[in-house]
Design a protein around this motif. Structure first.
Motif, PDB file in Angstrom:
ATOM      1  N   ARG A 155       0.867  -1.243  -0.012  1.00 52.65           N
ATOM      2  CA  ARG A 155      -0.101  -0.056   0.038  1.00 52.65           C
ATOM      3  C   ARG A 155       0.916   1.419   0.005  1.00 52.65           C
ATOM      4  O   ARG A 155       0.389   2.369  -0.331  1.00 52.65           O
ATOM      5  CB  ARG A 155      -0.820   0.045   1.239  1.00 52.65           C
ATOM      6  CG  ARG A 155      -2.014  -1.120   1.305  1.00 52.65           C
ATOM      7  CD  ARG A 155      -2.968  -1.170   2.380  1.00 52.65           C
ATOM      8  NE  ARG A 155      -3.384   0.182   2.308  1.00 52.65           N
ATOM      9  CZ  ARG A 155      -4.779   0.351   1.907  1.00 52.65           C
ATOM     10  NH1 ARG A 155      -5.394  -0.703   1.348  1.00 52.65           N
ATOM     11  NH2 ARG A 155      -5.574   1.302   1.696  1.00 52.65           N
ATOM     12  N   ARG A 156       2.114   1.206   0.422  1.00 53.01           N
ATOM     13  CA  ARG A 156       3.039   2.551   0.595  1.00 53.01           C
ATOM     14  C   ARG A 156       3.237   2.954  -0.964  1.00 53.01           C
ATOM     15  O   ARG A 156       3.824   2.071  -1.659  1.00 53.01           O
ATOM     16  CB  ARG A 156       4.270   1.994   1.215  1.00 53.01           C
ATOM     17  CG  ARG A 156       4.862   3.217   1.528  1.00 53.01           C
ATOM     18  CD  ARG A 156       6.079   2.910   2.883  1.00 53.01           C
ATOM     19  NE  ARG A 156       6.608   4.100   2.965  1.00 53.01           N
ATOM     20  CZ  ARG A 156       7.582   4.557   4.122  1.00 53.01           C
ATOM     21  NH1 ARG A 156       7.595   3.065   4.987  1.00 53.01           N
ATOM     22  NH2 ARG A 156       7.973   5.494   4.414  1.00 53.01           N
ATOM     23  N   LEU A 157       2.846   4.037  -0.979  1.00 52.37           N
ATOM     24  CA  LEU A 157       3.072   4.654  -2.334  1.00 52.37           C
ATOM     25  C   LEU A 157       4.716   4.612  -3.061  1.00 52.37           C
ATOM     26  O   LEU A 157       4.837   4.366  -4.084  1.00 52.37           O
ATOM     27  CB  LEU A 157       2.968   6.186  -2.375  1.00 52.37           C
ATOM     28  CG  LEU A 157       2.777   6.867  -3.659  1.00 52.37           C
ATOM     29  CD1 LEU A 157       1.731   6.418  -4.661  1.00 52.37           C
ATOM     30  CD2 LEU A 157       2.278   8.361  -3.467  1.00 52.37           C
ATOM     31  N   ASN A 158       5.588   4.704  -1.949  1.00 56.00           N
ATOM     32  CA  ASN A 158       7.136   4.704  -2.517  1.00 56.00           C
ATOM     33  C   ASN A 158       7.291   3.106  -3.123  1.00 56.00           C
ATOM     34  O   ASN A 158       7.885   3.262  -4.275  1.00 56.00           O
ATOM     35  CB  ASN A 158       8.144   4.810  -1.525  1.00 56.00           C
ATOM     36  CG  ASN A 158       7.984   6.103  -0.542  1.00 56.00           C
ATOM     37  OD1 ASN A 158       7.224   6.378   0.363  1.00 56.00           O
ATOM     38  ND2 ASN A 158       8.630   7.130  -1.072  1.00 56.00           N
ATOM     39  N   ASN A 159       6.914   2.462  -2.477  1.00 49.91           N
ATOM     40  CA  ASN A 159       6.959   0.785  -2.918  1.00 49.91           C
ATOM     41  C   ASN A 159       6.191   0.632  -4.118  1.00 49.91           C
ATOM     42  O   ASN A 159       6.746  -0.009  -5.151  1.00 49.91           O
ATOM     43  CB  ASN A 159       6.478  -0.077  -1.928  1.00 49.91           C
ATOM     44  CG  ASN A 159       7.274  -0.070  -0.410  1.00 49.91           C
ATOM     45  OD1 ASN A 159       8.476   0.833  -0.442  1.00 49.91           O
ATOM     46  ND2 ASN A 159       6.878  -0.638   0.136  1.00 49.91           N
ATOM     47  N   GLN A 160       5.020   1.250  -4.362  1.00 52.53           N
ATOM     48  CA  GLN A 160       4.378   0.847  -5.531  1.00 52.53           C
ATOM     49  C   GLN A 160       5.093   1.587  -6.614  1.00 52.53           C
ATOM     50  O   GLN A 160       5.026   1.126  -7.702  1.00 52.53           O
ATOM     51  CB  GLN A 160       3.100   1.583  -5.431  1.00 52.53           C
ATOM     52  CG  GLN A 160       1.866   0.756  -4.346  1.00 52.53           C
ATOM     53  CD  GLN A 160       0.680   1.365  -4.128  1.00 52.53           C
ATOM     54  OE1 GLN A 160       0.501   2.456  -4.749  1.00 52.53           O
ATOM     55  NE2 GLN A 160      -0.300   0.845  -3.460  1.00 52.53           N
ATOM     56  N   VAL A 161       5.388   2.574  -6.520  1.00 51.18           N
ATOM     57  CA  VAL A 161       6.344   3.642  -7.714  1.00 51.18           C
ATOM     58  C   VAL A 161       7.453   2.832  -8.016  1.00 51.18           C
ATOM     59  O   VAL A 161       7.782   2.553  -9.041  1.00 51.18           O
ATOM     60  CB  VAL A 161       6.617   4.962  -7.108  1.00 51.18           C
ATOM     61  CG1 VAL A 161       7.473   5.600  -8.095  1.00 51.18           C
ATOM     62  CG2 VAL A 161       5.267   5.684  -7.018  1.00 51.18           C
ATOM     63  N   MET A 162       8.122   2.409  -7.077  1.00 51.40           N
ATOM     64  CA  MET A 162       9.408   1.455  -7.255  1.00 51.40           C
ATOM     65  C   MET A 162       9.313   0.324  -7.977  1.00 51.40           C
ATOM     66  O   MET A 162      10.011   0.163  -8.713  1.00 51.40           O
ATOM     67  CB  MET A 162      10.098   1.028  -5.755  1.00 51.40           C
ATOM     68  CG  MET A 162      11.202   0.124  -5.816  1.00 51.40           C
ATOM     69  SD  MET A 162      11.492  -0.499  -4.210  1.00 51.40           S
ATOM     70  CE  MET A 162      13.008  -1.692  -4.680  1.00 51.40           C
ATOM     71  N   ILE A 163       8.119  -0.483  -7.641  1.00 49.28           N
ATOM     72  CA  ILE A 163       7.839  -1.564  -8.520  1.00 49.28           C
ATOM     73  C   ILE A 163       7.594  -1.254 -10.047  1.00 49.28           C
ATOM     74  O   ILE A 163       7.864  -2.025 -10.802  1.00 49.28           O
ATOM     75  CB  ILE A 163       6.655  -2.428  -7.811  1.00 49.28           C
ATOM     76  CG1 ILE A 163       7.052  -3.092  -6.767  1.00 49.28           C
ATOM     77  CG2 ILE A 163       6.192  -3.530  -8.758  1.00 49.28           C
ATOM     78  CD1 ILE A 163       5.952  -3.390  -5.688  1.00 49.28           C
ATOM     79  N   GLN A 164       6.887  -0.230  -9.914  1.00 49.15           N
ATOM     80  CA  GLN A 164       6.274   0.148 -11.449  1.00 49.15           C
ATOM     81  C   GLN A 164       7.650   0.691 -12.268  1.00 49.15           C
ATOM     82  O   GLN A 164       7.612   0.223 -13.355  1.00 49.15           O
ATOM     83  CB  GLN A 164       5.318   1.463 -11.278  1.00 49.15           C
ATOM     84  CG  GLN A 164       4.808   1.973 -12.622  1.00 49.15           C
ATOM     85  CD  GLN A 164       3.768   3.202 -12.419  1.00 49.15           C
ATOM     86  OE1 GLN A 164       3.432   3.609 -11.241  1.00 49.15           O
ATOM     87  NE2 GLN A 164       3.426   3.575 -13.432  1.00 49.15           N
ATOM     88  N   ILE A 165       8.265   1.778 -11.802  1.00 48.02           N
ATOM     89  CA  ILE A 165       9.359   2.236 -12.552  1.00 48.02           C
ATOM     90  C   ILE A 165      10.522   1.419 -13.051  1.00 48.02           C
ATOM     91  O   ILE A 165      11.188   1.690 -13.859  1.00 48.02           O
ATOM     92  CB  ILE A 165       9.515   3.524 -12.412  1.00 48.02           C
ATOM     93  CG1 ILE A 165      10.509   3.691 -10.827  1.00 48.02           C
ATOM     94  CG2 ILE A 165       8.336   4.572 -12.146  1.00 48.02           C
ATOM     95  CD1 ILE A 165      10.890   5.299 -10.540  1.00 48.02           C
ATOM     96  N   LEU A 166      10.595   0.580 -11.737  1.00 48.26           N
ATOM     97  CA  LEU A 166      11.951  -0.407 -12.156  1.00 48.26           C
ATOM     98  C   LEU A 166      11.350  -1.740 -12.848  1.00 48.26           C
ATOM     99  O   LEU A 166      12.166  -2.401 -12.926  1.00 48.26           O
ATOM    100  CB  LEU A 166      12.581  -0.612 -11.105  1.00 48.26           C
ATOM    101  CG  LEU A 166      12.935   0.767  -9.987  1.00 48.26           C
ATOM    102  CD1 LEU A 166      13.914   0.291  -8.783  1.00 48.26           C
ATOM    103  CD2 LEU A 166      13.872   1.614 -10.948  1.00 48.26           C
ATOM    104  N   LYS A 167      10.169  -1.644 -13.256  1.00 46.74           N
ATOM    105  CA  LYS A 167       9.702  -2.894 -13.845  1.00 46.74           C
ATOM    106  C   LYS A 167      10.033  -4.254 -13.149  1.00 46.74           C
ATOM    107  O   LYS A 167      10.566  -5.156 -13.833  1.00 46.74           O
ATOM    108  CB  LYS A 167      10.221  -2.836 -15.332  1.00 46.74           C
ATOM    109  CG  LYS A 167      10.224  -1.736 -16.221  1.00 46.74           C
ATOM    110  CD  LYS A 167      10.402  -1.616 -17.445  1.00 46.74           C
ATOM    111  CE  LYS A 167      10.300  -0.465 -18.162  1.00 46.74           C
ATOM    112  NZ  LYS A 167       9.036   0.089 -18.279  1.00 46.74           N
ATOM    113  N   ILE A 168       9.537  -4.157 -11.848  1.00 44.60           N
ATOM    114  CA  ILE A 168       9.838  -5.305 -11.108  1.00 44.60           C
ATOM    115  C   ILE A 168       8.704  -6.241 -11.028  1.00 44.60           C
ATOM    116  O   ILE A 168       7.617  -5.994 -10.773  1.00 44.60           O
ATOM    117  CB  ILE A 168      10.211  -5.066  -9.541  1.00 44.60           C
ATOM    118  CG1 ILE A 168      11.512  -3.987  -9.407  1.00 44.60           C
ATOM    119  CG2 ILE A 168      10.422  -6.406  -8.596  1.00 44.60           C
ATOM    120  CD1 ILE A 168      11.865  -3.600  -8.140  1.00 44.60           C
TER     121      ILE A 168
END
Length: 334
Positions: free
Chosen positions: A67-80
């Protein structure tokens, strides 16, 4: 005590990784499990790179809701490529790796026969695996996985390097908490490979506008007991906001302890912060909430999750004063 299969003492990371790789072959389907936070996500991402051409399938999966926004952005932009955990995964895979955690940390992990456990948290007891690499003196599991990559002479791409950097930064609190020379060296080597713009975008994504109200509530309910700060936010839509509030209050001058509580899904969540100097937040919450629920952490950071049904007070009656009374007993001991 910790039980593990007998394997040799390794003289180097090269020997260690060689032993690790012998546990897998081309016919294996590998599931990498985690309680997702930046360090765990980055570590799993590194394992994918290490094993992707050595096994038939590798899946990265998280048991918690991200749910944490930083983690969601990390996954999205680093294509994990992360997937929410499903019980069917246990049937679809024959080898299991746990990163940045230990089987005793979560109920969901306890019944799984892990092939490997790689972590940097304090060693817990009563679990076994063919391969265990736990280094409590390291600031991040990301550092351990980078050493694996280095031993294999594998160069991380921009996405992986950025993920590992972020994992190290978050778990060492930008090197303000306990870390080792290895963490610093790893950071320096990855810095040349990572993308500063991508990292800045991840780190800047702290809050949603809808979550600003919780900071207002936290300040309205804030109380001090000497140099110890306490606040209770009531029901929250995202428990990670408690972490953000705790980290914010931990920056206040002349505050040695921070205790932030809230209710999420009928569970009391308590986040604790301190400077770690002659203090141990992890041991404190373990002692205070012993046998009531999940509680533990590092010297500087800790977390407790206690079902309200285990408390002697109804959730609607819980206040900042209640939070103070719970911990006050510990601080007034002689």
């Amino acid at each position: 005590m910790l039980r593990s299969f007998s394997y040799p003492k390794f003289k180097s990371n090269k020997e260690r990784v060689k032993y690790f790789l012998k546990l897998f072959d081309k016919n294996d389907s590998v599931l990498v499990l985690m309680w997702a936070d930046p360090d765990a996500i980055a570590s799993a991402f590194a394992i994918k790179k290490i094993l992707q051409n050595r096994v038939s399938k590798i899946t990265l999966s998280h048991i918690n809701e991200i749910r944490r926004l930083n983690n969601q952005v990390m996954i999205q932009i680093l294509k994990i490529p992360l997937k929410p955990f499903k019980k069917e995964f246990l049937l679809d895979h024959n080898k299991f790796i746990l990163v940045d955690s230990q089987p005793t940390h979560r109920e969901e992990f306890k019944e799984i026969n892990f092939t490997a456990v790689i972590d940097h948290h304090p060693v817990t007891s009563d679990f076994s695996a063919p391969y265990i690499d736990i280094r409590p003196d390291y600031g991040a599991t990301s550092t351990i996985l980078y050493e694996y990559l280095k031993a294999l002479r594998m160069s991380p791409n921009v996405y992986l390097a950025t993920a590992l950097i972020y994992g190290i930064k978050t778990d060492t609190d930008n090197f303000q908490k306990a870390s080792q020379l290895q963490d610093v060296i790893t950071f320096q080597r990855l810095f040349k490979k990572m993308n500063k713009h991508l990292l800045a975008k991840i780190e800047a994504s702290d809050l949603r506008r809808s979550e600003l109200k919780y900071f207002k509530t936290a300040l309205e309910n804030l109380k001090y007991l000497g140099n110890k700060a306490f606040t209770y936010l009531g029901k929250v839509s995202n428990p990670d906001v408690l972490v953000l509030v705790a980290d914010f209050l931990n920056k206040v001058y002349d505050t040695s302890w921070v205790f932030v509580g809230g209710e999420y899904k009928k569970t009391l969540i308590v986040i604790v912060r301190c400077d770690g100097y002659r203090k141990d937040a992890g041991k404190l919450v373990s002692r205070v909430f012993k046998n009531l629920g999940k509680a533990g952490g590092h010297k500087e950071k800790a977390r407790a999750e206690i079902p309200f049904e285990m408390m002697n007070i109804a959730s609607e009656e819980f206040t900042t004063t209640t939070l103070i009374e719970i911990f006050k007993k510990y601080f007034t001991r002689k």
